[in-house]
Design a protein around this motif. Structure first.
Motif, PDB file in Angstrom:
ATOM      1  N   VAL A   1     -24.027  38.967  77.755  1.00  0.00           N
ATOM      2  CA  VAL A   1     -25.429  38.451  77.468  1.00  0.00           C
ATOM      3  C   VAL A   1     -25.054  37.664  75.666  1.00  0.00           C
ATOM      4  O   VAL A   1     -26.019  37.609  75.213  1.00  0.00           O
ATOM      5  N   ALA A   2     -23.849  37.627  75.280  1.00  0.00           N
ATOM      6  CA  ALA A   2     -23.432  37.320  74.066  1.00  0.00           C
ATOM      7  C   ALA A   2     -23.969  35.839  73.565  1.00  0.00           C
ATOM      8  O   ALA A   2     -24.350  35.701  72.575  1.00  0.00           O
ATOM      9  N   ASP A   3     -24.327  34.842  74.733  1.00  0.00           N
ATOM     10  CA  ASP A   3     -24.777  33.579  74.493  1.00  0.00           C
ATOM     11  C   ASP A   3     -25.947  33.508  74.339  1.00  0.00           C
ATOM     12  O   ASP A   3     -26.807  32.539  73.733  1.00  0.00           O
ATOM     13  N   LYS A   4     -26.622  34.747  74.665  1.00  0.00           N
ATOM     14  CA  LYS A   4     -28.398  34.778  74.374  1.00  0.00           C
ATOM     15  C   LYS A   4     -28.831  35.293  72.984  1.00  0.00           C
ATOM     16  O   LYS A   4     -29.859  35.395  72.454  1.00  0.00           O
ATOM     17  N   VAL A   5     -27.596  35.949  72.192  1.00  0.00           N
ATOM     18  CA  VAL A   5     -28.063  36.189  71.052  1.00  0.00           C
ATOM     19  C   VAL A   5     -27.395  35.537  69.790  1.00  0.00           C
ATOM     20  O   VAL A   5     -26.281  35.255  69.801  1.00  0.00           O
ATOM     21  N   LYS A   6     -28.299  34.903  69.036  1.00  0.00           N
ATOM     22  CA  LYS A   6     -27.733  33.984  67.984  1.00  0.00           C
ATOM     23  C   LYS A   6     -27.941  34.534  66.668  1.00  0.00           C
ATOM     24  O   LYS A   6     -28.563  35.287  66.363  1.00  0.00           O
ATOM     25  N   PRO A   7     -26.992  34.130  65.721  1.00  0.00           N
ATOM     26  CA  PRO A   7     -27.040  34.583  64.403  1.00  0.00           C
ATOM     27  C   PRO A   7     -28.473  34.263  63.783  1.00  0.00           C
ATOM     28  O   PRO A   7     -29.047  33.247  64.012  1.00  0.00           O
ATOM     29  N   GLY A   8     -28.998  35.268  62.943  1.00  0.00           N
ATOM     30  CA  GLY A   8     -30.477  34.906  62.483  1.00  0.00           C
ATOM     31  C   GLY A   8     -31.616  35.454  63.381  1.00  0.00           C
ATOM     32  O   GLY A   8     -32.731  35.694  62.951  1.00  0.00           O
ATOM     33  N   ASP A   9     -31.149  35.772  64.707  1.00  0.00           N
ATOM     34  CA  ASP A   9     -32.207  36.360  65.444  1.00  0.00           C
ATOM     35  C   ASP A   9     -32.989  37.703  65.032  1.00  0.00           C
ATOM     36  O   ASP A   9     -31.887  38.593  64.282  1.00  0.00           O
TER      37      ASP A   9
ATOM     38  N   PRO B   1     -26.276  39.006  63.348  1.00  0.00           N
ATOM     39  CA  PRO B   1     -25.010  38.537  62.170  1.00  0.00           C
ATOM     40  C   PRO B   1     -24.127  37.505  62.998  1.00  0.00           C
ATOM     41  O   PRO B   1     -24.228  37.440  64.247  1.00  0.00           O
ATOM     42  N   ALA B   2     -23.487  36.887  62.469  1.00  0.00           N
ATOM     43  CA  ALA B   2     -22.615  36.005  63.070  1.00  0.00           C
ATOM     44  C   ALA B   2     -21.380  36.566  63.615  1.00  0.00           C
ATOM     45  O   ALA B   2     -20.978  36.318  64.791  1.00  0.00           O
TER      46      ALA B   2
END
Length: 159
Positions: free
Chosen positions: A60-68, A91-92
């Motif tokens: 699921v890493a591609d579903k979580v963006k920095p700043g979410d 975080p990034a």
């Protein structure tokens, strides 16, 4: 017992009333002889905290963006009621450290103690009250005994 005493005081007043006439003035029943509870003398609730890290599963890493927006929630282990929450920013670089304490409780003056379920949600719209498709969730496996310093939440499911 107080209800019966009140009824005994008011019953003669109702019996004395005639239709469409106001009731005679009632006198208050005598004060109870029981001492009142002084809550100011109660000890504060136990204070504890849960800390650890949040990880993201590769699936699921591609579903979580920095700043979410991420909400970390502690729920009562017996009732599942939310008792504490903290809002974080994704975080990034992962893992993301977190800490929940009595200062994060939803009821002022209550503490964080006992066994709790700890979960996290990446909330795409940033609104804590909504759970939408696309939000990513995860939890600590099993209940956590407060205090704890090594909780690991793995974000691994997309709603």
């Amino acid at each position: 017992m107080k209800n019966i005493a009140l009824f005994v005081v008011l019953l003669p007043l109702f019996a004395a009333c005639k239709k469409d006439e106001p009731a005679p003035a009632a006198t208050a029943p005598a004060a109870s002889a029981q001492p009142s509870l002084d809550v100011g003398n109660l000890p504060p609730p136990p204070e504890g905290s849960v800390s650890g890290v949040i990880k993201v599963a590769p699936a699921v890493a591609d579903k979580v963006k920095p700043g979410d927006t991420i909400y970390v929630i502690a729920r009562n282990g017996a009732t599942n009621a939310a008792i504490a929450v903290v809002r974080l920013t994704a975080p990034a670089q992962w893992p993301l450290p977190f800490m929940l304490s009595g200062s994060h409780t939803m009821q002022p003056g209550s503490g964080l103690f006992g066994k709790v379920k700890v979960e996290a949600r990446v909330d795409k719209d940033g609104d804590a009250m909504t759970k939408n498709p696309g939000d990513v969730v995860g939890e600590v496996q099993g209940l956590v005994e407060v205090p704890a310093t090594d909780a690991v939440i793995t974000l691994d499911k997309v709603l």
